[in-house]
Design an enzyme around this catalytic site. Structure first.
Site, mmCIF file in Angstrom:
data_model
loop_
_atom_site.group_PDB
_atom_site.id
_atom_site.type_symbol
_atom_site.label_atom_id
_atom_site.label_comp_id
_atom_site.label_asym_id
_atom_site.label_seq_id
_atom_site.Cartn_x
_atom_site.Cartn_y
_atom_site.Cartn_z
ATOM 1 N N ASP A 6 0.873 -1.188 0.000
ATOM 2 C CA ASP A 6 0.000 0.000 0.000
ATOM 3 C C ASP A 6 0.904 1.230 0.000
ATOM 4 O OD1 ASP A 6 -2.258 1.658 0.199
ATOM 5 O OD2 ASP A 6 -2.197 1.660 2.378
ATOM 6 N N SER A 7 0.278 2.397 -0.082
ATOM 7 C CA SER A 7 1.053 3.639 -0.079
ATOM 8 C C SER A 7 1.596 3.975 1.308
ATOM 9 C CB SER A 7 0.162 4.787 -0.530
ATOM 10 O OG SER A 7 -0.861 4.965 0.424
ATOM 11 N N TYR A 38 -1.044 8.113 -2.655
ATOM 12 C CA TYR A 38 -1.272 7.672 -4.034
ATOM 13 C C TYR A 38 -2.483 8.387 -4.642
ATOM 14 C CZ TYR A 38 1.748 3.439 -3.764
ATOM 15 O OH TYR A 38 2.798 2.550 -3.666
ATOM 16 N N GLY A 39 -3.404 8.783 -3.763
ATOM 17 C CA GLY A 39 -4.714 9.279 -4.215
ATOM 18 C C GLY A 39 -4.676 10.479 -5.138
ATOM 19 N N CYS A 69 -4.563 -1.516 -1.641
ATOM 20 C CA CYS A 69 -4.787 -0.090 -1.841
ATOM 21 C C CYS A 69 -5.853 0.054 -2.919
ATOM 22 C CB CYS A 69 -3.486 0.560 -2.296
ATOM 23 S SG CYS A 69 -3.705 2.251 -2.870
ATOM 24 N N ASN A 70 -6.955 0.688 -2.589
ATOM 25 C CA ASN A 70 -8.048 0.828 -3.558
ATOM 26 C C ASN A 70 -7.629 1.675 -4.756
ATOM 27 O OD1 ASN A 70 -10.816 -0.211 -2.288
ATOM 28 N ND2 ASN A 70 -9.541 0.593 -0.671
ATOM 29 N N THR A 71 -6.834 2.710 -4.494
ATOM 30 C CA THR A 71 -6.437 3.610 -5.573
ATOM 31 C C THR A 71 -5.563 2.876 -6.590
ATOM 32 O OG1 THR A 71 -6.338 5.306 -3.847
ATOM 33 C CG2 THR A 71 -5.490 5.912 -6.016
ATOM 34 N N GLU A 146 -2.018 8.474 7.830
ATOM 35 C CA GLU A 146 -0.643 7.971 7.707
ATOM 36 C C GLU A 146 0.294 8.708 8.670
ATOM 37 O OE1 GLU A 146 0.144 5.432 5.698
ATOM 38 O OE2 GLU A 146 2.288 5.563 6.106
ATOM 39 N N CYS A 173 -10.985 3.250 1.017
ATOM 40 C CA CYS A 173 -9.522 3.447 1.053
ATOM 41 C C CYS A 173 -9.056 2.635 2.246
ATOM 42 C CB CYS A 173 -9.206 4.931 1.247
ATOM 43 S SG CYS A 173 -7.496 5.258 1.764
ATOM 44 N N THR A 174 -7.984 1.893 2.077
ATOM 45 C CA THR A 174 -7.598 0.957 3.145
ATOM 46 C C THR A 174 -7.073 1.660 4.406
ATOM 47 O OG1 THR A 174 -5.428 0.683 2.095
ATOM 48 C CG2 THR A 174 -7.122 -0.937 1.566
ATOM 49 N N HIS A 175 -6.802 2.952 4.311
ATOM 50 C CA HIS A 175 -6.443 3.697 5.524
ATOM 51 C C HIS A 175 -7.674 3.980 6.408
ATOM 52 C CE1 HIS A 175 -2.663 4.567 3.438
ATOM 53 N NE2 HIS A 175 -2.186 5.077 4.559
HETATM 54 N N1 DGL Z 1 -4.730 3.310 1.141
HETATM 55 C C1 DGL Z 1 -4.873 3.667 -0.203
HETATM 56 C C2 DGL Z 1 -6.249 3.381 -0.779
HETATM 57 O O1 DGL Z 1 -6.817 2.387 -0.381
HETATM 58 C C3 DGL Z 1 -4.207 4.908 -0.732
HETATM 59 C C4 DGL Z 1 -4.320 6.163 0.000
HETATM 60 C C5 DGL Z 1 -3.426 7.209 -0.596
HETATM 61 O O2 DGL Z 1 -2.213 6.991 -0.582
HETATM 62 O O3 DGL Z 1 -3.928 8.213 -1.095
HETATM 63 O O4 DGL Z 1 -6.744 4.056 -1.634
#
Ligand code: DGL
Length: 239
Positions: A6-7, A38-39, A69-71, A146, A173-175
């Protein structure tokens, strides 16, 4: 060995579900905090970044890769699957879960800008949404999680979560599963949906399909900025 990336540390929410189903495996988690978030990245940038990560995980011996990571999943999964031979399992926002389990009542879908603007997301949304579903991008939120900036996070959520009577929240988003408590403090006792259990089930199936047999649990961690505090926080959340 199973590689998960993930990011940053957000993908730990996915890793934990996988470990519950497959406790006796060796995992390598790659936290790309150097490139977080990443978003807000372009598709080309993200493709370059994720290609390098997948290659690194394969070089380290991973037989299955999980994009936690969804993105990155929404933007890169097809090309990564075309590029590499290892099975690549990707998460997606749990919109179908709402459709299957809690279709009545207002739903808020929270995700990054990159996810929401992706073709994959729009396709999913149009297949399973109804007029009680609202989608909203939360730029910068994954970054606040994060960085563990608790006060800024509170202010951000108070400003952005301006909704009444929300019944379901899709954590796209996994965060975001890391801040369920903070979301509930504003929206009340909502039902949460995220794609981590679906990913874990898929990893279990693939382990069987490719006959990946391991006997003992081991968890290795790499952070692209070499951050010791990130490593500490990661292991605190896993436990
Ligand atoms: N955790 C990531 C997701 O699921 C990325 C979040 C990010 O880095 O913007 O989208």
């Amino acid at each position: 060995m199973i590689g998960v990336f993930d990011s940053g540390i957000g993908g730990v929410t996915v890793l934990k579900e996988i470990i519950k189903l497959l406790p006796n495996y060796h995992y390598l988690y790659y936290s790309d905090s150097f490139n977080n978030p990443y978003g807000d990245k372009s598709s080309d940038e993200l493709l370059l970044i994720t290609r390098n990560i997948v290659q690194l995980l394969i070089d380290k011996g991973c037989k299955i890769i999980v994009i936690a990571c969804n993105t990155a999943s929404a933007i890169c999964k097809d090309i990564l699957r075309e590029t590499f031979e290892v099975p690549i399992i990707a998460i997606e926002p749990a919109i179908k879960q709402v459709f299957d389990n809690s279709p009545k009542g207002k739903t808020l879908v929270m995700a990054t800008k990159g996810t929401i603007e992706s073709e994959k997301f729009l396709k999913l949304y149009h297949s399973f949404s109804n007029d009680e579903m609202t989608i909203e991008a939360f730029p910068g939120l994954a970054d606040l999680i994060e960085q563990n900036k608790k006060e800024d996070l509170k202010i951000y959520l108070q400003k952005k979560l301006h909704y009444n009577n929300i019944k379901n929240v899709v954590l796209g988003c996994t965060h975001y599963p890391l801040i369920k408590k903070e979301i509930k403090e504003i929206l009340g006792d909502v039902n949460f949906f995220d794609g981590s259990f679906g990913v874990a089930k898929r990893v279990k199936d693939v382990v069987r399909e490719i006959n990946l047999k391991e006997r003992t649990f081991k968890l290795d961690f790499i952070d692209s900025s070499n951050s010791k505090s990130k490593e500490q926080r990661f292991f605190d959340i896993v436990e």
